[in-house]
Design a protein around this motif. Sequence first.
Motif, short mmCIF file in Angstrom:
data_model
loop_
_atom_site.label_atom_id
_atom_site.label_comp_id
_atom_site.label_asym_id
_atom_site.label_seq_id
_atom_site.Cartn_x
_atom_site.Cartn_y
_atom_site.Cartn_z
N ILE A 169 0.87 -1.17 0.00
CA ILE A 169 0.00 0.00 0.00
C ILE A 169 0.91 1.22 0.00
O ILE A 169 1.83 1.31 0.81
N THR A 170 0.66 2.15 -0.93
CA THR A 170 1.49 3.36 -0.98
C THR A 170 0.70 4.52 -0.39
O THR A 170 -0.34 4.89 -0.91
N VAL A 171 1.21 5.08 0.69
CA VAL A 171 0.53 6.19 1.35
C VAL A 171 1.00 7.48 0.69
O VAL A 171 2.20 7.73 0.60
N VAL A 172 0.06 8.31 0.20
CA VAL A 172 0.45 9.54 -0.49
C VAL A 172 -0.08 10.80 0.20
O VAL A 172 0.36 11.90 -0.13
N ALA A 173 -1.02 10.65 1.13
CA ALA A 173 -1.50 11.82 1.85
C ALA A 173 -2.09 11.38 3.18
O ALA A 173 -2.52 10.24 3.34
N ASN A 174 -2.05 12.31 4.14
CA ASN A 174 -2.57 12.02 5.46
C ASN A 174 -3.28 13.27 5.98
O ASN A 174 -2.76 14.37 5.86
N ASP A 175 -4.48 13.09 6.51
CA ASP A 175 -5.29 14.21 6.99
C ASP A 175 -5.44 15.30 5.93
O ASP A 175 -5.44 16.49 6.24
N GLY A 176 -5.52 14.89 4.68
CA GLY A 176 -5.77 15.84 3.61
C GLY A 176 -4.53 16.54 3.09
O GLY A 176 -4.62 17.34 2.17
N ASN A 177 -3.38 16.25 3.68
CA ASN A 177 -2.16 16.90 3.24
C ASN A 177 -1.23 15.89 2.59
O ASN A 177 -1.03 14.79 3.12
#
Lengths: 781, 286
Positions: free
Chosen positions: A267-275
């Motif tokens: 899984i590639t995480v590209v944003a967190n909490d909209g940022n």
Amino acid sequence: MRNNFRITIIILFIGLSGTAQKIVRYDLYVRDTIVTFGDKPKHAIAVNGQIPMPTLTFTEGDIAEIYVHNELNEETSMHWHGLMLPNQYDGVPNLTQMPIKPHTTYLYKFPIIQHGTHWYHSHTGLQEQIGMYGSFVMLKKTNDPTFRKGIDDLPTVPIILSEWTDMKPENVHRMLHNASDWFAIKKGTTQSYAEAIQQGHFKTKVTNEWKRMNAMDVSDVYYDKFLINGKNESQLSHFKAGDKVRLRISNGGASTYFWLTYAGGKITVVANDGNDVEPVEVDRLIVAVSETYDVIITIPADKTAYEFLVTSEDRTKSASLYLGDGIKQLTAPLPKLKYFEGMKMMNGMMKMNGDLDDMGMQMSLNQMDMNVVMYPEITGELKKKGDDKMENMNMEGDKMNGMEMNKEEMKVKDVDKKKKAGMNMGDHKMEGMDNQYDSNALSDIVTLNYAMLKSPTKTNLPKDAPIRELKFELTGNMNRYVWSLDNKVVSEADKILIRKGENVRITIHNNSMMRHPMHLHGHDFRLLNGQGDYAPLKNIVDIMPMETDTLEFNANVKGDWFFHCHILYHMMSGMGRVFTYENQAPNPEIPNPKLAQRKLFADDRKFHFMAENDFATNGNDGEAMYQSTRWSIGTEWRLGYNDHHGYETETHIGRYIGKMQWIMPFIGFDWRYRKMGIDEQERNLFGQTNTKDNRAVFSAGVNYTLPMLIMAQAEIFTDGNVRLQFERKDIPVSKRLRMSLMWNTDKEYMAGLRYIVKRNFGITTHYDSDMGIGFGASLNY
Amino acid sequence: MKSLEKTMMAILLLLSVVISNAQIKNAKTESVKIYGNCAMCKATIEKAGSLKNIANVDWNADTKMAVLTYDPKITNQDEILKRIALVGYDSDKFLAPDAVYSKLAGCCQYNREAKVPVKVDAMSRADKSEHSEMNMSNHSTTTNDQAVNQLKSVFDNYFLLKDALVKTDGSAASIKAKDLLSAITAVKMETLKMDEHLVWMKVLKDLTADAKSISDTQDIKKQRESFKSLSKSTYLLIKASKPTEVIYYQYCPMQDANWLSKENSVKNPYYGSQMLSCGKTVETIK
């Protein structure tokens, strides 16, 4: 010539529409509805006829016009989670606006000045639990300099995670406050003595109770179903091999953290909490309550649907989304938690005074997850029973060695700690110790933690702004379900004044036994996670027990901004604060600030009622309690069926003192009547005579919770009598069997057993010095 | 009276044999394909799929066909097949999780026909080089390649075995020990360098015996016991062969035993998760 003119006009138009702000209007109709997510049809709240609420989509630069039509017979409100907007549209009832009255319409109108994945939900009461949550997506403009090819142009699926309980949320809240263990029974996590002995953890259990802890768990509430976009299982079949998909995931659950795993690889995480964050590849991640993550997954093969699995943190149940068309490739479910290992870990961390001791580990940013001791996939599977006995014995020995060794190591650690106060983790041995809880070091499975998040752009705050430092300690008490900051709930604390323009730096230490997702309204903060100038921007930070995190933000929008734990039941218990700006103009939406404040405070000042009665062959035995954060009004009764057995009641009104609430001084009233019964004691242990036969006296006394959760009670009555009483209720003998013991200096004693059949019903037997042996059935509320 | 009881029993038995779904209400019967190999598979499949009074699974190892009998008011075919897939067995609707399949016993590792091959170009299988395990398992027994140090595969398998012990995984340890054993037997003594040869002659007997005894049992206690002397032999060997990468010789005071590791951080194979970080590095072999 004419053609030219036309072209100019067209160009002009394009130019105009490019700069002019587009108004995007949504109408939300909030209505009562009936749903069957669990086993039975139950009341819920739907918006525009659907649960979750519709996904609202905007582009940065738009103006949002959202009409909320409240067609309920109760108040409501709508909070735009993670949005930076004028305070009066933040949607916190009695703080930034008055509640939306039944059968009225309310307009939220604000400019969209950011992009990213967010969500929205009701901020009124417990409405969020029963359907009022939805995705809120703000797209980048295509000419945005931060537009990322290969990420921002992928097909996107908004996903909102949630949970469902067939119980009324008000009842859930009440039961939590009364330390009901019904949820543990439903989850199979009672951690009774029988189970402890079976798994060779008797000593662990005793230590646990010695330190005045009840059974441990990673979450409080039992849920019937977990949902992805309102469904437990669903499929998106339009994806083919090689496709990349961006999932915009928001956790709209009221109190559940979710693990995300995927059958088709990383899984590639590209944003967190909209940022945006720099893409980071992981095997799994946990989404705290109310957090959002944007992740990219790949469909590896044709004719296959890959399972995207969402599992609650307690691992009782899960929900699945299949991506692709064809045969369903499953991913391995997360194995059940090893609760007794967790209990052992808790025992090690718990000091006798109820504080937590991190043993100098300086934990932060979810890197060190104490819970790994419970994760079989990281720390090995639970040893199965039924191995031959010899081996078991050996293992026992092994374990003992282990414990002794741990102690030894801890001693070493203590010395170490003294040697270098506030140390760095350079030391080799220390590293070894810490690895014990670092799941990424312990296994091949890569789990996301906050230290891995890095903003693609610099996020520094204005350099020359004054800095205001604030410190909070997250405090709580599971037994009484009191959750607070610095041992004060919202209604007990003043608003926190900050000044516009200053940089606010907040250090939060979690000294409670649960993790808390702390959410700040109206601002994104930088989480200081070792990424320097590129610290990620967030608006929720999940803080595990014993962790300390530091965050900072520039105070740039005036208003009253709520800062609270986003676990719904913790928030309703008062775990929060209000930030307010100096010299700000009054909020036009709050015509009567005093009234609003009183209504806001009413949430955590609420009293919770409980009652139980045992209908036994030898009499009625019961109690009723009415309790708030600090106060307790309780009455107990023993009513025989004839004058010999007698009738008596004791009523106590008391106030809990201290963070752990182990002490409760009280005043009371005692009344009893009886004709000499079975137990003809007239003198107590102190030689005082004791007319039990007809007595009506006032009293004053104090309750104190002793180790092993024994309640000691000292009481002096207006007739000069003194009584000392020891009582232990609800000893978890086995999964559903509870034992109670009592003895006092009036030489009264009692022993009872209760088998919990249903939530409100049990079978009992007890022996009482006044009333003899009895059998019966107990009802409780 | 007794005879009546007996007849009843007989009838019941008969019923349950003839129509095994006697207790399942509204019974619906379907025949579906489930991939598997042997009798052990049969037991696992049927246990996972069946639910008392709700669903019953009868799988035939020869035809690979399963007869599903269930109450359609309570459950459905998908639920049954999903449960079976979650214990490792593919059907035409569900593929077992890879992690679960790979944990099946050797005899049960059937041919996964139902699986669609992954498009390699599609997968951005980022270089997994840091997960040395993946790479190593691929060439764990390629000993004929003269270019590679012959003993390397022995060492590699030793580390895999150690990792299994760190994870307290008895069955994996047994499998890895088997690999190690075949790596040992594959070593052509005559091609070894002189000093390697000498040590090899000295430790070969113990090495083989220890590897064998670990592979013969799933009992982690016994495996760890044998691992002590196995580590001693491997240590001598690795000293002589001068490895290309840095190896750490580590010591567990609780067990008074050593082991070898590629990392400096301590992951104790004698205790696993209980005491993972107990121990220290006593020698760095370069």
